[in-house]
Enzyme design. Structure first.
Site, PDB file in Angstrom:
ATOM      1  N   GLY A  16       0.808  -1.281   0.119  1.00 34.35           N
ATOM      2  CA  GLY A  16      -0.124  -0.028  -0.029  1.00 34.35           C
ATOM      3  C   GLY A  16       0.548   1.258  -0.115  1.00 34.35           C
ATOM      4  O   GLY A  16       0.167   2.340   0.385  1.00 34.35           O
ATOM      5  N   ARG A  28      -3.063  -8.566  -9.988  1.00 32.03           N
ATOM      6  CA  ARG A  28      -4.104  -9.311 -10.576  1.00 32.03           C
ATOM      7  C   ARG A  28      -4.703  -8.710 -11.961  1.00 32.03           C
ATOM      8  O   ARG A  28      -4.586  -7.285 -12.041  1.00 32.03           O
ATOM      9  CB  ARG A  28      -5.387  -9.550  -9.750  1.00 32.03           C
ATOM     10  CG  ARG A  28      -4.967 -10.794  -8.780  1.00 32.03           C
ATOM     11  CD  ARG A  28      -4.611 -12.098  -9.252  1.00 32.03           C
ATOM     12  NE  ARG A  28      -4.479 -13.159  -8.433  1.00 32.03           N
ATOM     13  CZ  ARG A  28      -4.211 -14.466  -8.620  1.00 32.03           C
ATOM     14  NH1 ARG A  28      -4.351 -14.861  -9.971  1.00 32.03           N
ATOM     15  NH2 ARG A  28      -3.949 -15.277  -7.636  1.00 32.03           N
ATOM     16  N   ASN A  78      -2.849   2.912 -14.122  1.00 32.60           N
ATOM     17  CA  ASN A  78      -1.756   1.978 -13.559  1.00 32.60           C
ATOM     18  C   ASN A  78      -0.604   2.635 -13.470  1.00 32.60           C
ATOM     19  O   ASN A  78      -0.134   3.719 -14.319  1.00 32.60           O
ATOM     20  CB  ASN A  78      -1.599   0.837 -14.043  1.00 32.60           C
ATOM     21  CG  ASN A  78      -0.656  -0.070 -13.565  1.00 32.60           C
ATOM     22  OD1 ASN A  78      -0.915  -0.512 -12.183  1.00 32.60           O
ATOM     23  ND2 ASN A  78       0.314  -0.743 -14.228  1.00 32.60           N
ATOM     24  N   HIS A 115       3.467   2.266 -13.078  1.00 34.42           N
ATOM     25  CA  HIS A 115       4.255   0.919 -13.445  1.00 34.42           C
ATOM     26  C   HIS A 115       5.758   1.559 -13.134  1.00 34.42           C
ATOM     27  O   HIS A 115       5.997   2.699 -13.620  1.00 34.42           O
ATOM     28  CB  HIS A 115       4.235   0.438 -14.707  1.00 34.42           C
ATOM     29  CG  HIS A 115       5.016  -0.788 -14.890  1.00 34.42           C
ATOM     30  ND1 HIS A 115       4.780  -2.141 -14.424  1.00 34.42           N
ATOM     31  CD2 HIS A 115       6.093  -0.920 -15.650  1.00 34.42           C
ATOM     32  CE1 HIS A 115       5.824  -2.857 -14.895  1.00 34.42           C
ATOM     33  NE2 HIS A 115       6.450  -2.131 -15.507  1.00 34.42           N
ATOM     34  N   ASP A 124      -5.849  -1.437 -20.156  1.00 39.23           N
ATOM     35  CA  ASP A 124      -7.110  -2.342 -20.929  1.00 39.23           C
ATOM     36  C   ASP A 124      -7.123  -3.549 -20.100  1.00 39.23           C
ATOM     37  O   ASP A 124      -6.553  -4.009 -19.225  1.00 39.23           O
ATOM     38  CB  ASP A 124      -6.434  -2.252 -22.336  1.00 39.23           C
ATOM     39  CG  ASP A 124      -4.973  -2.667 -22.785  1.00 39.23           C
ATOM     40  OD1 ASP A 124      -4.395  -3.281 -21.758  1.00 39.23           O
ATOM     41  OD2 ASP A 124      -4.468  -2.609 -23.499  1.00 39.23           O
TER      42      ASP A 124
END
Length: 214
Positions: free
Chosen positions: A25, A105, A119, A121, A158
């Site tokens: 987190g 996931r 997201n 990354h 996506d």
């Protein structure tokens, strides 16, 4: 620029976030802190969903009095059932935007979330992305490849791992003698700056600003 909220002229309702996590987190904690101290304005976290029980990220969310849910892939027959359960929590919270913050996931979100899932990354996509490329695995691969530059990427999500239109990137130099831990620390600092900057832009200008990159 939008009117300043402190001047009493803020007209846009707060951006309602859903945050998906799987572990420590760190990204969630950064967002909570920035919202609390005013560095991230016009943003509110309305739902946290974890793919694992008992993780530190859930403890952080509970301490911040945020709504939480645990949706485990193993409790469902397929990705579709798992994904629908996540969407149900986010729908109930009426979130505007979803942030994948260390979520490990694959979420096959329904069409109503197209263009509304981000997201973060820890590499410069499209390199060093895809299934299995997370955390230390990413930084190890960057060092093994002899790269001189790494960094982080915010992208629209996506139905593939670490895939989708890039919104923004920030470069981080790979230094001589770098270890995985040292590189990870510097990339982490860049992540903690870049994602809030993007969220502030969305809060100020609306979701449409994500299209075509910033």
């Amino acid at each position: 620029m939008p009117p300043d909220e402190r001047d009493g002229a803020w007209s846009r309702p707060p951006l309602r976030l859903g945050v998906l996590i799987s572990g420590g987190g760190t990204t969630l904690e950064n967002l909570i802190q920035r919202i609390a101290d005013g560095r991230l304005r016009g943003v509110a976290i309305h739902q946290v969903v974890s793919s694992r029980p008992g993780v530190r990220g859930l403890e952080i969310a509970v301490a911040a009095r945020l709504p939480t849910a645990v949706v485990r892939r193993g409790d469902f027959l397929d990705d579709e059932g798992f994904s629908a359960a996540i969407a149900a929590h986010l729908d109930a919270a009426q979130v505007d935007l979803v942030v994948l913050a260390g979520f490990l996931r694959l979420w096959k979100f329904p069409p109503n979330y197209d263009g509304r899932v981000l997201n973060i990354h820890p590499a410069l996509l499209p390199r060093f992305g895809g299934r299995g490329f997370y955390g230390a695995h990413v930084h190890s691969a960057v060092l093994a490849a002899g790269e001189s530059v790494s960094g982080c990427t915010v992208h629209l999500v996506d139905h593939l791992y670490d895939h989708g239109p890039i919104v923004a990137q920030r470069q981080v130099a790979v230094e001589k003698g770098d270890t995985i831990e040292r590189l990870a620390a510097r990339v982490g600092l860049a992540e903690r700056e870049l994602l809030p900057e993007i969220l502030q832009r969305v809060a100020d200008e609306g979701l449409g600003c994500l299209q075509g990159g910033l």
